[in-house]
Each structure stands twice: as structure tokens, then as C-alpha cells.
Write a protein that holds these residues in place. Structure first.
Motif, mmCIF file in Angstrom:
data_model
loop_
_atom_site.group_PDB
_atom_site.id
_atom_site.type_symbol
_atom_site.label_atom_id
_atom_site.label_comp_id
_atom_site.label_asym_id
_atom_site.label_seq_id
_atom_site.Cartn_x
_atom_site.Cartn_y
_atom_site.Cartn_z
ATOM 1 N N VAL A 210 -3.609 -8.492 -11.710
ATOM 2 C CA VAL A 210 -2.759 -8.902 -10.585
ATOM 3 C C VAL A 210 -1.468 -8.080 -10.549
ATOM 4 O O VAL A 210 -0.943 -7.772 -9.472
ATOM 5 C CB VAL A 210 -2.451 -10.414 -10.672
ATOM 6 N N SER A 211 -0.984 -7.709 -11.705
ATOM 7 C CA SER A 211 0.258 -6.952 -11.799
ATOM 8 C C SER A 211 0.146 -5.571 -11.144
ATOM 9 O O SER A 211 1.143 -5.047 -10.644
ATOM 10 C CB SER A 211 0.650 -6.809 -13.268
ATOM 11 N N ILE A 212 -1.036 -5.007 -11.127
ATOM 12 C CA ILE A 212 -1.205 -3.646 -10.592
ATOM 13 C C ILE A 212 -0.871 -3.594 -9.097
ATOM 14 O O ILE A 212 0.059 -2.880 -8.696
ATOM 15 C CB ILE A 212 -2.617 -3.099 -10.909
ATOM 16 N N PRO A 213 -1.590 -4.325 -8.223
ATOM 17 C CA PRO A 213 -1.231 -4.243 -6.806
ATOM 18 C C PRO A 213 0.134 -4.845 -6.499
ATOM 19 O O PRO A 213 0.821 -4.396 -5.570
ATOM 20 C CB PRO A 213 -2.354 -5.015 -6.103
ATOM 21 N N ALA A 214 0.552 -5.844 -7.292
ATOM 22 C CA ALA A 214 1.867 -6.450 -7.057
ATOM 23 C C ALA A 214 2.984 -5.432 -7.270
ATOM 24 O O ALA A 214 3.934 -5.370 -6.474
ATOM 25 C CB ALA A 214 2.053 -7.657 -7.968
ATOM 26 N N ASN A 215 2.891 -4.630 -8.320
ATOM 27 C CA ASN A 215 3.915 -3.622 -8.570
ATOM 28 C C ASN A 215 3.868 -2.491 -7.547
ATOM 29 O O ASN A 215 4.909 -1.964 -7.156
ATOM 30 C CB ASN A 215 3.799 -3.066 -9.990
ATOM 31 N N ILE A 216 2.680 -2.130 -7.101
ATOM 32 C CA ILE A 216 2.568 -1.109 -6.061
ATOM 33 C C ILE A 216 3.245 -1.602 -4.785
ATOM 34 O O ILE A 216 4.029 -0.883 -4.164
ATOM 35 C CB ILE A 216 1.089 -0.748 -5.796
ATOM 36 N N ALA A 217 2.971 -2.843 -4.417
ATOM 37 C CA ALA A 217 3.559 -3.417 -3.206
ATOM 38 C C ALA A 217 5.074 -3.533 -3.325
ATOM 39 O O ALA A 217 5.813 -3.177 -2.405
ATOM 40 C CB ALA A 217 2.942 -4.788 -2.926
ATOM 41 N N GLU A 218 5.538 -4.040 -4.473
ATOM 42 C CA GLU A 218 6.979 -4.203 -4.653
ATOM 43 C C GLU A 218 7.687 -2.855 -4.610
ATOM 44 O O GLU A 218 8.732 -2.706 -3.969
ATOM 45 C CB GLU A 218 7.283 -4.912 -5.964
ATOM 46 N N GLY A 219 7.120 -1.872 -5.272
ATOM 47 C CA GLY A 219 7.727 -0.546 -5.266
ATOM 48 C C GLY A 219 7.784 0.063 -3.883
ATOM 49 O O GLY A 219 8.790 0.663 -3.493
ATOM 50 N N LYS A 220 6.719 -0.099 -3.122
ATOM 51 C CA LYS A 220 6.679 0.442 -1.760
ATOM 52 C C LYS A 220 7.720 -0.230 -0.877
ATOM 53 O O LYS A 220 8.264 0.375 0.044
ATOM 54 C CB LYS A 220 5.277 0.263 -1.168
#
Length: 97
Positions: free
Chosen positions: A47-57
Motif C-alpha cells: 500500500v505504501s508504494i502507490p501512496a508515496n507515488i501519489a503523495e509525491g506527485k
């Protein structure tokens, strides 16, 4: 050239969301004794993978975006390690046939 309006347009985010679903499906096959162990660790790392991508974007600075992509990559490596442990423990038979 494709215009990226949202993190949802990123192929890496889309594929990482698919990976989350796969991880939840896999962990549902684990022994019930792992519900608070490897199952939880795998689900949280995935879950952390797409969450961090989204937050960073969603950040306004390139440095923040890169830092969040680095965290997503770290979570991916964590997930990979957990899945290797699953293989060593023999929790899943992933051979084809």
C-alpha cells in the motif's frame, strides 16, 4: 506527448495499485497465524508504494516528489524481501503447471 493531469495517469501508480490487489489476494492464502505478521507487513509495504507515488506527485517541489519516489522504491524492496521470506517458508506454491 501524453499530458499528466493526475498521479492516476502515471503508469507506475496504476501498476502499483494492481500490485496491492495481488498482495492482498496472496496474503489471504497464508496461514491464519500470519495475519499480524507477514500478511500485515506485506499489505502495508504494498500500500505504501502507490501512496508515496501519489503523495509525491501532489507536492509542489521536485525534490519532494523525488524523495517520495525514493520512499516508494524502498517500500518495493521491502515488499520484495517479504515475498522472498514467504517463498523460503513455503507458504505459497507459485510453480506453474
Amino acid at each position: 506527448m501524453i499530458e499528466l493531469k493526475s498521479y492516476r495517469d502515471l503508469t507506475v501508480w496504476q501498476k502499483s495499485m494492481d500490485l496491492v490487489v495481488i498482495c492482498y489476494q496472496l496474503t489471504s492464502l497464508f496461514p491464519k497465524t500470519e495475519i499480524y505478521g507477514l500478511s500485515s507487513q506485506i499489505q502495508r509495504a504494498a500500500v505504501s508504494i502507490p501512496a508515496n507515488i501519489a503523495e509525491g506527485k501532489g507536492r509542489n517541489h521536485l525534490g519532494d516528489y523525488i524523495r517520495h519516489l525514493s520512499m516508494a522504491n524502498g517500500s518495493l524492496k521491502e515488499l520484495e524481501t517479504h515475498l522472498m521470506i514467504v517463498g523460503r517458508l513455503g507458504y505459497l506454491n507459485l510453480s506453474s503447471g
